[in-house]
Design an enzyme around this catalytic site. Structure first.
Site, short mmCIF file in Angstrom:
data_model
loop_
_atom_site.label_atom_id
_atom_site.label_comp_id
_atom_site.label_asym_id
_atom_site.label_seq_id
_atom_site.Cartn_x
_atom_site.Cartn_y
_atom_site.Cartn_z
N HIS A 108 46.53 -54.36 -19.22
CA HIS A 108 47.94 -54.43 -19.68
C HIS A 108 47.78 -55.45 -20.90
O HIS A 108 48.66 -55.49 -21.80
CB HIS A 108 48.89 -55.53 -18.43
CG HIS A 108 50.22 -55.33 -19.01
ND1 HIS A 108 50.81 -56.31 -19.54
CD2 HIS A 108 51.10 -54.47 -18.62
CE1 HIS A 108 52.12 -56.06 -19.71
NE2 HIS A 108 52.32 -54.90 -19.11
N HIS B 203 60.07 -57.11 -26.31
CA HIS B 203 58.81 -57.13 -25.66
C HIS B 203 57.87 -58.23 -26.01
O HIS B 203 56.84 -58.43 -25.39
CB HIS B 203 58.14 -55.95 -26.03
CG HIS B 203 57.23 -55.27 -25.14
ND1 HIS B 203 55.71 -55.16 -25.64
CD2 HIS B 203 57.02 -54.88 -24.08
CE1 HIS B 203 54.95 -54.45 -24.68
NE2 HIS B 203 55.83 -54.45 -23.58
#
Length: 667
Positions: free
Chosen positions: A515, A284
């Site tokens: 985000h 990630h």
């Protein structure tokens, strides 16, 4: 199409600040089937499919538009904008506007009528009358068109402007907070920057950054680390990547998405998926490592390498350039904490070794050890990384929240931060319990005052978008696809006391859904420390203690940068792409705390601290401090609930095509 067919109307291109710079042609629509795609428009925007939309024109029924490609279109009719997803259809009429990509490639449909007036056999007299009539229509349509553009220009801009008017009216100070934020080349690594968002007024994008702003110059080797990678968008958004001799992409893709990467990669690109030894983990981290003839540029950010992340959402990015070590520092054991943390993290990725030839350097192997060739003694941040595994012994405090705890425990802060609150801000919520929240809070509450007393636990506030925030966002409910938190995680009773609103009016991003992931400790507008990271609030990202707190289990790879006042002691910097900044190399890797350095938010008011002699470093924290807590009517967004109240595009949730879209189910 042939001229013998009856023309039913024309799609007339509209100029817009969101449109590409190319001049698009008028598109005639004939009776029967019409297909429009990238090749018909003679554009290179690969978001537009080769068969993007099909239009079926009938004198009796009008124009039926069917979305063939995977991306949605927008149709504006009578002041209402409607989002039409893949495999959906809509009828358009005279004056309607079609956006092939939301806010991009706009066309206005102008009906002509089924009277054979445009067939080549038409008499010249009728043709003359028709041309005169059309000339008059065109003249009158200019005013209509200008009005229509103002009304139907990208909804993002309309919504944002309305927000500016309502929030910033009589609040000059808030707007000036971002106006007064200036980042020079010498101070660029002291802070971070927000990414540019399409459709915002210019003041909102002050000092914002795009991907082309950071990947520039004579790059010899690029390592791009990310979760999602849209190679088509990436190469179109940053053509400089095509010129880089060696590119390695560490990614988290799988299945069809990975197959597409392999099929479309350039010959000099290498793809690598770091090992995931524990189930339900992901790669990630979001970072870039660019090697130049003069040094290396390290970029840590929060965006996937996809269009919506770099254009429609609130995101953050930090970068710093470092020179090659000289002969005296290349050998020996003078290594900074930043260097050790970086090399340990890169080693955990198990990157494939690249053999390359670098000018003035010669043949080298690009591996984790290669990154020790650069001088990080002037790093302005500490790295906080997570790597999957069961970490114990000396590795217990090497990763995740225990790494953050160990660094904060060694720092001293002003007494004003005793028991001061904490902020957890992210885009995806894991399955949590109160025990882990206390464990995590203990790590983020670590640290001592100047006279050695513990700061004490701070009360956390969790900033997370509400359902209404998502519904009214620039993307409507579609923004919720990148906030992938299920109802079972979000609606736990114990979380209710933590919820706080996403309020970003001072940076113009209330409707640009976050985000970005950040964690901080603050008092008023003063910041004790600030972390910009890829890590969401989850055990998988941060780790969970096991075996009587002797072991930390982490599932995923994450990477973040920690801003501390004690790191802000260097008055000069180095740039890989500019000759205006003279390279300066420290002979010592130890950092001496600078009591005059002070981290503050953009809304910090120096007039209130006129006696302060501190060196002020402003951070563009994109949310209000303190954040407003949820009211009884606020509901945290969860993406697996059904929402029937229509969003700004007239859509409900979930969209029937949501599972098939390439930019969803990711965070």
């Amino acid at each position: 199409m042939t001229s013998s067919r009856v023309m039913m109307g024309t799609l007339v291109p509209l100029e817009s600040i969101h449109a590409t710079s190319c001049s698009l042609p008028n598109i005639p629509l004939f009776e029967g089937d019409n297909v429009i795609g990238r090749n018909d428009l003679k554009i290179t925007d690969k978001r537009v499919s080769r068969k993007h939309i099909s239009l079926k024109a009938s004198a009796n029924e009008g124009i039926e538009v069917f979305v063939e490609g995977p991306n949605p279109i927008i149709v504006s009719s009578q002041g209402q904008r409607r989002k039409i997803c893949s495999n959906d259809k809509v009828f358009i009429k005279d004056g309607d506007i079609v956006e092939l990509i939301p806010s991009t490639h706009l066309f206005k449909y102008m009906a002509i009528g089924n009277d054979n007036s445009f067939q080549t056999t038409q008499k010249s007299t009728n043709s003359s009358k028709r041309e005169k009539r059309h000339s008059e229509e065109r003249e009158s349509s200019v005013a209509k068109r200008n009005k229509q553009i103002l009304l139907d220009e990208a909804l993002a801009r309309d919504l944002q402007q309305a927000e500016d008017d309502s929030i910033l009216e009589g609040s000059f100070e808030k707007k000036e907070a971002l106006h007064n934020f200036r980042v020079s080349e010498e101070t660029i690594s002291d802070t971070f920057r927000l990414m540019r968002v399409q459709g915002l007024p210019s003041w909102s994008n002050s000092n914002s950054v795009t991907i082309q702003d950071v990947i520039q110059g004579d790059v010899l080797v690029a390592i791009l680390s990310n979760y999602m990678v849209d190679i088509d968008w990436l190469l179109s958004a940053c053509p400089n990547l095509k010129k880089i001799p060696h590119v390695l992409v560490a990614h988290g893709e799988s299945g069809a998405a990975f197959d597409h990467l392999l099929k479309n990669k350039l010959g000099n690109w290498v793809f690598h998926k770091p090992p995931l030894p524990i189930s339900y983990g992901t790669h990630h981290s979001k970072a870039m490592f660019l090697v130049y003839p003069t040094g290396i540029r390290i970029i840590v950010h929060t965006a996937n390498l996809i269009h919506v992340d770099w254009n429609n959402k609130t995101q953050g990015l930090w970068m710093q350039d470092f020179p090659w070590k000289d002969a005296s520092t290349l050998t020996g054991n003078n290594r900074s904490p930043f260097e050790n943390d970086l090399v340990d993290y890169l080693a955990a990725l198990k990157l494939p070794e690249l053999r390359v030839s670098l000018p003035s350097i010669g043949n080298v192997s690009i591996n984790a050890a290669f990154f020790r060739k650069f001088d990080y003694s002037r790093a302005k941040v500490r790295l906080i990384a997570s790597v999957p595994g069961y970490h114990n012994g000396s590795s217990l405090t090497k990763w995740g929240h225990m790494k953050l705890r160990s660094i904060l425990e060694s720092c001293k802060f002003s007494k004003e931060f005793c028991k001061s609150p904490l902020i957890y801000q992210f885009s995806s919520l894991g399955s949590l319990d109160e025990k882990w929240m206390n464990e995590f809070g203990s790590s983020l509450s670590a640290g001592k005052t100047d006279d050695g007393f513990p700061l004490g636990n701070g009360k956390p506030l969790v900033i997370f978008p509400t359902v209404e925030d998502v519904r009214c966002s620039l993307e409507g409910y579609a923004a919720g696809g990148a906030i992938p938190s299920p109802q079972k995680n979000v609606e736990k009773d114990f979380l209710r006391k933590y919820w706080a609103r996403w309020k970003a009016d001072h940076v113009g991003r209330c409707r640009a859904m976050p985000h970005i992931k950040t964690y901080t400790r603050y008092n008023g507008q003063d910041i004790a420390w600030f972390l910009l990271t890829s890590a969401n609030l989850s055990k998988a990202a941060w780790g969970a203690l096991q075996k009587n707190n002797t072991q930390l289990m982490i599932r995923s790879y994450e990477l973040g940068v920690l801003f501390l006042p004690s790191m802000l002691l260097h008055e000069s910097s180095f740039s890989c792409t500019s000759t205006s900044v003279v390279p300066t190399v420290s002979k010592s890797s130890s950092h001496v705390e600078n009591p005059k350095a002070k981290l503050v938010s953009l809304c910090w008011n120096k007039e209130r601290e006129s006696n302060s002699s501190s060196e002020i470093v402003r951070l563009p924290i994109p949310y209000q401090l303190p954040p407003p807590t949820y009211t009884s009517e606020d509901i945290p967004w969860s993406w697996d609930r059904r929402y029937t109240k229509k969003d700004v595009y007239g859509q409900t949730w979930p969209h029937h095509d949501f599972c098939n879209r390439p930019d969803t189910y990711k965070s």
